[in-house]
Design a protein around this motif. Structure first.
Motif, PDB file in Angstrom:
ATOM      1  N   ARG A  58     -21.929  -1.859 110.292  1.00 49.31           N
ATOM      2  CA  ARG A  58     -20.828  -1.108 110.287  1.00 49.31           C
ATOM      3  C   ARG A  58     -21.283   0.147 109.020  1.00 49.31           C
ATOM      4  NH1 ARG A  58     -17.509  -5.879 109.311  1.00 49.31           N
ATOM      5  NH2 ARG A  58     -16.012  -5.985 111.063  1.00 49.31           N
ATOM      6  N   HIS A  59     -22.028  -0.120 108.394  1.00 51.80           N
ATOM      7  CA  HIS A  59     -22.415   0.991 107.438  1.00 51.80           C
ATOM      8  C   HIS A  59     -22.592   2.245 108.046  1.00 51.80           C
ATOM      9  CE1 HIS A  59     -24.140   2.846 103.830  1.00 51.80           C
ATOM     10  NE2 HIS A  59     -24.956   3.218 104.580  1.00 51.80           N
ATOM     11  N   GLY A  60     -23.248   2.511 109.226  1.00 50.35           N
ATOM     12  CA  GLY A  60     -23.394   3.936 109.633  1.00 50.35           C
ATOM     13  C   GLY A  60     -22.320   4.356 110.599  1.00 50.35           C
ATOM     14  N   GLY A  61     -21.210   3.580 110.620  1.00 50.64           N
ATOM     15  CA  GLY A  61     -20.045   4.072 111.514  1.00 50.64           C
ATOM     16  C   GLY A  61     -19.893   3.224 112.753  1.00 50.64           C
ATOM     17  N   TYR A  62     -20.944   2.155 112.991  1.00 52.18           N
ATOM     18  CA  TYR A  62     -20.857   1.575 114.326  1.00 52.18           C
ATOM     19  C   TYR A  62     -19.789   0.470 114.119  1.00 52.18           C
ATOM     20  CZ  TYR A  62     -22.328  -1.503 118.286  1.00 52.18           C
ATOM     21  OH  TYR A  62     -22.571  -2.208 119.455  1.00 52.18           O
TER      22      TYR A  62
END
Length: 208
Positions: free
Chosen positions: A59-63
């Protein structure tokens, strides 16, 4: 050979494997196929805490790691549970066994089909690749990926079709997509992974 972009959560281990013969000439032995069962004896076991930590990593990169975009390790749990997780080849079977029991998603690419330089980083918005022989693609925006000279080629959800192992594969690069939220788990998984590969007669050289 491999560079890794800064990331606050990623605890990655990557290593090169050389098999003693092409994968088509070395079917998986019974002891390895047995490890593809959920109740097999293994030094690691996964739980909801592991699953949540892996999803947070992605989730960290926006996925958004949900639905069809969930981590590959979660697919393996379901496939092993319903009996549909079978042998593919020795390289993939070791990957699937360690991923199933550790709860960490793992990528395996054919080094002779990938083009250096290799890098791990977050894919930009709008990027994608084909992940199976029927031509289906995955949207990679915000997802941690392995990149080669042609672009992204593997990640914790689905690896690219163009660099997957085949019958003539002798050399692979394996990426364990671990997280700092699970201290020591990536190293434990790597240690067991190396042990299984060496039992197959393969050589292992760590890259990160």
């Amino acid at each position: 050979m491999l560079s890794v972009d800064p990331h606050p959560l990623l605890d990655v281990v990557a290593f090169e494997v050389t098999f003693p013969s092409p994968l088509s000439a070395s079917p998986s032995p019974e002891w390895l196929v047995a490890l593809l069962k959920p109740d097999a004896s293994a030094p690691l076991s996964a739980d909801d805490g592991v699953r949540g930590a892996v999803r947070d990593l992605l989730r960290h990169g926006g996925y958004k790691p949900t639905g069809r975009g969930k981590p590959a390790s979660e697919y393996l749990v379901r496939a092993a549970g319903d009996g549909s997780l079978g042998s593919i080849n020795a390289a993939v079977d070791v990957c699937n066994a360690v991923s199933l029991h550790s709860g960490l998603p793992i990528s395996v690419v054919d080094l002779d089909r990938a083009r250096p330089p290799l890098r791990i980083g977050i894919a930009p918005e709008g990027s994608s690749y084909v992940f199976n022989a029927s031509g289906q693609s995955i949207d990679l925006g915000g997802l941690l990926c392995l990149f080669d000279a042609e672009g992204p080629c593997a990640n914790a959800v689905k690896d690219a079709q163009r660099t997957k192992t085949q019958g003539d594969t002798r050399r692979t690069l394996t990426v364990l997509w671990g997280t700092k939220a699970l201290p020591g788990r990536t190293e434990q998984a790597f240690s067991w992974y190396r042990e299984l590969l060496e039992r197959l007669g393969a050589t292992v050289e760590r890259r990160s």
